[in-house]
Structures are given as C-alpha cells and as structure tokens.
Write a protein that holds these residues in place. Structure first.
Motif, PDB file in Angstrom:
ATOM      1  N   LYS A   1      -0.618  -6.519  -9.726  1.00 27.52           N
ATOM      2  CA  LYS A   1      -0.443  -5.206  -9.107  1.00 27.52           C
ATOM      3  C   LYS A   1       0.512  -5.305  -7.925  1.00 27.52           C
ATOM      4  O   LYS A   1       1.292  -4.386  -7.683  1.00 27.52           O
ATOM      5  CB  LYS A   1      -1.795  -4.654  -8.662  1.00 27.52           C
ATOM      6  CG  LYS A   1      -2.721  -4.272  -9.799  1.00 27.52           C
ATOM      7  CD  LYS A   1      -4.048  -3.730  -9.293  1.00 27.52           C
ATOM      8  CE  LYS A   1      -3.868  -2.408  -8.587  1.00 27.52           C
ATOM      9  NZ  LYS A   1      -5.175  -1.790  -8.215  1.00 27.52           N
TER      10      LYS A   1
ATOM     11  N   VAL B   1      -0.511   1.382 -10.922  1.00 27.47           N
ATOM     12  CA  VAL B   1      -0.049   1.265  -9.535  1.00 27.47           C
ATOM     13  C   VAL B   1       0.778   2.491  -9.155  1.00 27.47           C
ATOM     14  O   VAL B   1       0.689   2.992  -8.026  1.00 27.47           O
ATOM     15  CB  VAL B   1       0.763  -0.026  -9.343  1.00 27.47           C
ATOM     16  CG1 VAL B   1       1.423  -0.062  -7.962  1.00 27.47           C
ATOM     17  CG2 VAL B   1      -0.135  -1.246  -9.523  1.00 27.47           C
TER      18      VAL B   1
ATOM     19  N   GLU C   1      -1.523   5.121  -8.109  1.00 31.24           N
ATOM     20  CA  GLU C   1      -2.132   4.828  -6.811  1.00 31.24           C
ATOM     21  C   GLU C   1      -1.174   5.095  -5.658  1.00 31.24           C
ATOM     22  O   GLU C   1      -1.603   5.466  -4.557  1.00 31.24           O
ATOM     23  CB  GLU C   1      -2.594   3.375  -6.769  1.00 31.24           C
ATOM     24  CG  GLU C   1      -3.742   3.063  -7.720  1.00 31.24           C
ATOM     25  CD  GLU C   1      -4.145   1.605  -7.701  1.00 31.24           C
ATOM     26  OE1 GLU C   1      -3.818   0.904  -6.703  1.00 31.24           O
ATOM     27  OE2 GLU C   1      -4.779   1.133  -8.662  1.00 31.24           O
ATOM     28  N   LEU C   2       0.115   4.918  -5.901  1.00 30.15           N
ATOM     29  CA  LEU C   2       1.110   5.069  -4.832  1.00 30.15           C
ATOM     30  C   LEU C   2       1.750   6.457  -4.784  1.00 30.15           C
ATOM     31  O   LEU C   2       2.501   6.758  -3.855  1.00 30.15           O
ATOM     32  CB  LEU C   2       2.222   4.018  -5.003  1.00 30.15           C
ATOM     33  CG  LEU C   2       1.821   2.554  -4.865  1.00 30.15           C
ATOM     34  CD1 LEU C   2       3.035   1.654  -5.096  1.00 30.15           C
ATOM     35  CD2 LEU C   2       1.217   2.274  -3.492  1.00 30.15           C
TER      36      LEU C   2
ATOM     37  N   ALA D   1       3.783  -3.081  -7.376  1.00 32.30           N
ATOM     38  CA  ALA D   1       3.960  -2.299  -6.145  1.00 32.30           C
ATOM     39  C   ALA D   1       5.257  -2.676  -5.445  1.00 32.30           C
ATOM     40  O   ALA D   1       5.952  -1.821  -4.891  1.00 32.30           O
ATOM     41  CB  ALA D   1       2.769  -2.511  -5.223  1.00 32.30           C
TER      42      ALA D   1
ATOM     43  N   THR E   1       0.830  -1.201   0.000  1.00 29.63           N
ATOM     44  CA  THR E   1       0.000   0.000   0.000  1.00 29.63           C
ATOM     45  C   THR E   1       0.864   1.251   0.000  1.00 29.63           C
ATOM     46  O   THR E   1       2.081   1.207   0.191  1.00 29.63           O
ATOM     47  CB  THR E   1      -0.892   0.033   1.243  1.00 29.63           C
ATOM     48  OG1 THR E   1      -0.056   0.143   2.414  1.00 29.63           O
ATOM     49  CG2 THR E   1      -1.736  -1.237   1.344  1.00 29.63           C
ATOM     50  N   ARG E   2       0.208   2.410  -0.204  1.00 27.18           N
ATOM     51  CA  ARG E   2       0.902   3.697  -0.148  1.00 27.18           C
ATOM     52  C   ARG E   2       1.583   3.860   1.203  1.00 27.18           C
ATOM     53  O   ARG E   2       2.728   4.316   1.293  1.00 27.18           O
ATOM     54  CB  ARG E   2      -0.129   4.806  -0.376  1.00 27.18           C
ATOM     55  CG  ARG E   2       0.308   6.208  -0.052  1.00 27.18           C
ATOM     56  CD  ARG E   2       1.339   6.706  -1.026  1.00 27.18           C
ATOM     57  NE  ARG E   2       2.662   6.753  -0.424  1.00 27.18           N
ATOM     58  CZ  ARG E   2       3.773   6.948  -1.088  1.00 27.18           C
ATOM     59  NH1 ARG E   2       3.790   7.096  -2.367  1.00 27.18           N
ATOM     60  NH2 ARG E   2       4.926   6.979  -0.468  1.00 27.18           N
TER      61      ARG E   2
ATOM     62  N   VAL F   1       4.768   1.725   1.448  1.00 18.50           N
ATOM     63  CA  VAL F   1       5.874   2.320   0.693  1.00 18.50           C
ATOM     64  C   VAL F   1       6.465   3.489   1.456  1.00 18.50           C
ATOM     65  O   VAL F   1       7.683   3.637   1.589  1.00 18.50           O
ATOM     66  CB  VAL F   1       5.393   2.769  -0.707  1.00 18.50           C
ATOM     67  CG1 VAL F   1       6.469   3.590  -1.401  1.00 18.50           C
ATOM     68  CG2 VAL F   1       5.031   1.564  -1.555  1.00 18.50           C
TER      69      VAL F   1
END
Length: 260
Positions: free
Chosen positions: A118, A151, A154-155, A122, A2-3, A6
């Motif tokens: 995905k 992705v 999204e991140l 990621a 997930t964000r 990361v």
C-alpha cells in the motif's frame, strides 16, 4: 503516505476516485469526466486505470500497437520508482499533452509483476498528484483485488459511486456497498450517480432511484459515446451535445467540490 501528506505536497492534485458495479460504465465515465475537466478548466488531468484483471489501456487505445503502450505495473515493480520512471508509463494524446493516461497493458495480469505494498501505491499516487491538477482513478468493482484502487479510495478528495438502471447491476451495487462504505473509504465524501452505458436498459430512472436512494446525478445513454468506446475514440470530445452538457455540469461540481 497519508491523505494529509498527499494534500501537503506542492502542486497536489485533487483526487477523484470512481467506483461502481460491473457494467455501470465506470471507465467511460472516468475518461469523459477527465476530458470535460481538461476542456473546460485548462487543467492538467491524469487518469489512472487501476484494474489489473481487465487491463483498460488496450480498450481505450485499441488502435495503438501493444508495444507502444507502457504499463503502470513497471514502476510499481521497482524498489523506489522516481517521477521519470512513472512518466515513462504514460500515454499522451497528440496536441493534448496535459491529458495523460496510465494503466495496465494487454496481457498484464496478477502474475505479471511482483506484488507491491500500500505504501508503494500511495507513493506512486503522490508523485502523480505532484504533476497534475486533477487525478481521476478508475477503480475496479472488486476493491479487494486492487491495492492501487483501494489506496486511491483512501486518499481521494471525492468518490463517485456509479450504478446503472438494471436489477443485476443494482443487486451487485447494494451487496457491495457496505464494503465500499467502510470507514477507510471515507463514505462522507461519496457522491452517488446513475449512469446508462447501454441502450438495452429498461428500468425507469425513477425506479432505479428508489432502489438506490440519494442519487445526486444521472448520465443519459449516448449512442455517440458508445460508438466512440467501440472504435477507440473515447478520449475525443463527443459530438453528443446533451451528453457533453451533462458531463460539463458534473465536471463543474467536481471542480467546486470542497471549495469554501
């Protein structure tokens, strides 16, 4: 990944994704933004060209032998790529080892490598973030055609949307904007700009702004940058002082974005 995962990684880079309509100069902008951050902030900057349908490495490095350009598709095709696997696909510049490029090489297409998830995308982005201060992701216009770009959006910590001042480009941009503004692509982090990559654009900038609304910055046409793109020298500093100043201003905003 997930964000938040990361972001929590040690030494995690700030991710800046660049999206826009075809012909809006996304690749040139992403490359010059990376160079501006690298030159002005002594940072480790990585650029990830996510377009598999039109591989970008042979465009950015046309003077390199094809066999000397590795592909990001190789680590993405491995079950569990480690950092060394990913770095083997890097392209670096002489005397500028902290400015690093990743992408697909000449001949790569959607059938060259196995499809990946995905989670795999990621994980790769997360590993790159652990190695850099900034990760610039050059996204193709069709986000549905690139898991890596989707992705990356999204991140991202910041997303720069580009359009050029011509009717066809603006029509595509406005048509696809609802897709790009989907909640998973974090529309609250979007910054909209106008880029002029070609000299034969006749729409006045103010008219383009009226179509697009909420334009935060403009990038002028530069014959010198165009020549660099055509001769494989886009990663070098541009001799166009006005263009360089504008990219420095944008780089400053990117670096300061999100800082309290």
């Amino acid at each position: 990944m997930t964000r938040e995962q990361v972001t929590d990684m040690p030494g995690s880079a700030k991710i800046v994704s660049v999206w826009g309509s075809p012909g809006s100069g996304k690749t040139t902008f992403a490359t010059k933004l990376a160079r501006a951050i690298y030159d002005n902030y002594q940072a480790t900057v990585m650029v990830l060209y996510a377009d598999l349908h039109t591989p970008v490495l042979p465009v950015i490095f046309p003077n390199e032998k094809p066999e000397d350009l590795a592909s990001i598709g190789v680590p993405l095709s491995k079950p569990d790529p480690d950092t060394e696997d990913i770095l083997r696909s890097a392209v670096t510049l002489k005397k500028h080892g902290n400015l690093v490029f990743f992408g697909y090489r000449a001949g790569d297409n959607q059938y060259t490598y196995p499809k990946y998830s995905k989670a795999k995308a990621a994980g790769l982005i997360g590993k790159l973030c652990a190695l850099a201060d900034y990760l610039i992701i050059d996204c193709p216009s069709d986000l549905n055609g690139s898991v890596l770009a989707s992705v990356g959006m999204e991140l991202a910590d910041q997303i720069i949307r580009l359009a050029s001042p011509d009717l066809k480009c603006i029509s595509y941009y406005l048509s696809q904007l609802p897709v790009c503004s989907d909640e998973r692509y974090q529309p609250e982090k979007h910054i909209q700009g106008i880029n002029t990559p070609n000299a034969d654009v006749f729409m006045p900038i103010e008219e383009a702004k009226a179509h697009l609304q909420d334009v935060r910055f403009t990038v002028p046409y530069s014959q010198a940058v165009r020549l660099q793109m055509q001769t494989g020298r886009l990663t070098e500093p541009t001799p166009d002082k006005a263009f360089r100043r504008r990219m420095q201003e944008i780089a400053q905003k990117v670096v300061q974005y999100g800082e309290s």
